[in-house]
Design a protein around this motif. Structure first.
Motif, PDB file in Angstrom:
ATOM      1  N   LEU A 175      -5.418  -9.977  -9.738  1.00 26.52           N
ATOM      2  CA  LEU A 175      -4.332 -10.217  -8.795  1.00 26.52           C
ATOM      3  C   LEU A 175      -4.255  -9.051  -7.820  1.00 26.52           C
ATOM      4  CD1 LEU A 175      -1.532 -11.299 -11.318  1.00 26.52           C
ATOM      5  CD2 LEU A 175      -3.030 -12.800 -10.002  1.00 26.52           C
ATOM      6  N   THR A 176      -4.002  -9.354  -6.561  1.00 28.47           N
ATOM      7  CA  THR A 176      -3.799  -8.328  -5.550  1.00 28.47           C
ATOM      8  C   THR A 176      -2.311  -8.116  -5.339  1.00 28.47           C
ATOM      9  OG1 THR A 176      -5.871  -8.854  -4.408  1.00 28.47           O
ATOM     10  CG2 THR A 176      -4.208  -7.645  -3.161  1.00 28.47           C
ATOM     11  N   VAL A 177      -1.890  -6.866  -5.426  1.00 29.84           N
ATOM     12  CA  VAL A 177      -0.486  -6.512  -5.280  1.00 29.84           C
ATOM     13  C   VAL A 177      -0.324  -5.692  -3.996  1.00 29.84           C
ATOM     14  CG1 VAL A 177       1.497  -5.365  -6.328  1.00 29.84           C
ATOM     15  CG2 VAL A 177      -0.244  -6.422  -7.786  1.00 29.84           C
ATOM     16  N   ARG A 178       0.545  -6.147  -3.122  1.00 25.33           N
ATOM     17  CA  ARG A 178       0.817  -5.406  -1.893  1.00 25.33           C
ATOM     18  C   ARG A 178       1.971  -4.448  -2.123  1.00 25.33           C
ATOM     19  NH1 ARG A 178      -1.208  -2.840   2.231  1.00 25.33           N
ATOM     20  NH2 ARG A 178       0.372  -2.381   3.809  1.00 25.33           N
ATOM     21  N   ILE A 179       1.687  -3.142  -1.993  1.00 25.35           N
ATOM     22  CA  ILE A 179       2.717  -2.116  -2.112  1.00 25.35           C
ATOM     23  C   ILE A 179       3.289  -1.875  -0.720  1.00 25.35           C
ATOM     24  CG2 ILE A 179       3.254   0.210  -2.883  1.00 25.35           C
ATOM     25  CD1 ILE A 179       2.224  -1.622  -5.091  1.00 25.35           C
ATOM     26  N   PRO A 180       4.559  -2.208  -0.482  1.00 28.32           N
ATOM     27  CA  PRO A 180       5.134  -2.028   0.859  1.00 28.32           C
ATOM     28  C   PRO A 180       5.212  -0.563   1.250  1.00 28.32           C
ATOM     29  CG  PRO A 180       6.492  -3.488  -0.503  1.00 28.32           C
ATOM     30  CD  PRO A 180       5.513  -2.825  -1.422  1.00 28.32           C
ATOM     31  N   ALA A 181       5.077  -0.274   2.543  1.00 30.86           N
ATOM     32  CA  ALA A 181       5.214   1.094   3.041  1.00 30.86           C
ATOM     33  C   ALA A 181       6.617   1.618   2.740  1.00 30.86           C
ATOM     34  CB  ALA A 181       4.944   1.131   4.543  1.00 30.86           C
TER      35      ALA A 181
END
Length: 310
Positions: A175-181
């Motif tokens: 799974l790809t997890v996007r870490i917000p800025a």
């Protein structure tokens, strides 16, 4: 995957204090930081290993569990907020709709870090948790087998600042997890429907301590070396920021230990970015040339004469 003892990784004793563990981590993280070891795969792996060890040993509750159970994940009932996995778990196949608990050994091994790691992402630090009452819900009577799983994902301070894409693995699924800025330590991310059987994956973000910057509120702080002649006469030095190096003007007659502010170079937030505070460390040349020694002697004599006259 063979795991080293976290205490050995940091080079500390099992009786070491929180301060001793933090000090050892900072020293090793600085030594193996990717910025200082570009292209060195072994140093990169060592840096990750150090971060994983610190993430566990710096947390009182995780350290307590690690001291008791190590990497195995073979915990007794209640140790992780629900029934345990593996040997001594205290439940039988009758407890969960006739399903043999041994079927879940691989699942728990993955959660506790012995399987399922994928690159920089993944559940690191042995902190993943599962509530078996939720995990096993619906297993009897033809109902759906749904698993809600929890874990921790470690990111570096620059990754949290700028945002990043991390990869984790749950039950063999990448799974790809996007870490917000601008993500802060302790932030929670929910991957709806991505857990086994359509359950959710709940991630707690852990931001690793950085060797260059400290974060307090929305303000960052760092330090920079200033040559003594620049401090005396004025000039400029390069200062690291989260966006790259910038030039900082040093006024003539600057003293060591002074803090200067770079407005808007701190942590981003909804109300605007904080500031970056730079501590100035005065440094002398490690070795003086004969000409430099002569100039310093002249300066010493000049200052001595001024003191005598006053």
């Amino acid at each position: 995957m063979a795991y080293k003892d976290y205490y050995d990784v940091l080079g500390v004793q099992r009786s070491s204090s929180e301060g001793e563990i933090k000090s050892a981590y900072r020293k090793l993280a600085k030594q193996y930081h990717p910025d200082k070891n570009a292209g060195d795969h072994k140093a990169s792996e060592r840096f990750k290993e150090i971060g994983e060890a610190y993430a566990v040993l710096s947390d009182a509750e995780k350290r307590k569990l690690y001291d008791q159970y190590g990497h195995s994940g073979q915990v007794p009932p209640g140790a992780w907020g629900g029934a345990g996995a593996g040997g001594g778990s205290g439940f039988s196949s009758a407890d969960y709709g006739g399903v043999d608990a041994s079927q879940f050994s691989d699942f728990f091994q993955g959660l506790f870090g012995q399987q399922g790691q994928a690159g920089r992402g993944g559940f690191r630090g042995g902190g993943a948790q599962v509530n078996l009452d939720d995990l096993m819900s619906g297993m009897g009577g033809g109902r759906r087998f749904v698993q809600n799983v929890e874990g921790e994902l470690q990111v570096t301070l620059p990754e949290a600042y700028s945002g990043s894409d991390e990869t984790i693995q749950v039950e063999g699924k990448r799974l790809t997890v996007r870490i917000p800025a601008g993500t802060r330590d302790g932030a929670r991310l929910r991957l709806a429907g991505q857990g086994p059987g359509g359950g959710d994956v709940l991630l707690t973000i852990r931001v690793l301590e950085d060797v260059k910057f400290d974060l307090e509120g929305t303000d960052l702080s760092t330090s920079v070396d200033v040559p003594v002649d620049t401090a005396a006469l004025g000039g400029s030095v390069r200062v690291p920021t989260m966006k790259g190096d910038v030039s900082l003007n040093i006024p003539a007659g600057t003293s060591g230990g002074r803090r200067m502010r770079l407005k808007g170079q701190g942590w981003p937030s909804k109300t605007g970015a904080g500031d970056l505070y730079v501590k100035l460390n005065l440094v002398l040349p490690a070795k003086l040339s004969d000409a430099e020694k002569q100039l310093y002697e002249q300066l010493k004599a000049l200052r001595s004469g001024q003191t005598t006259q006053s």
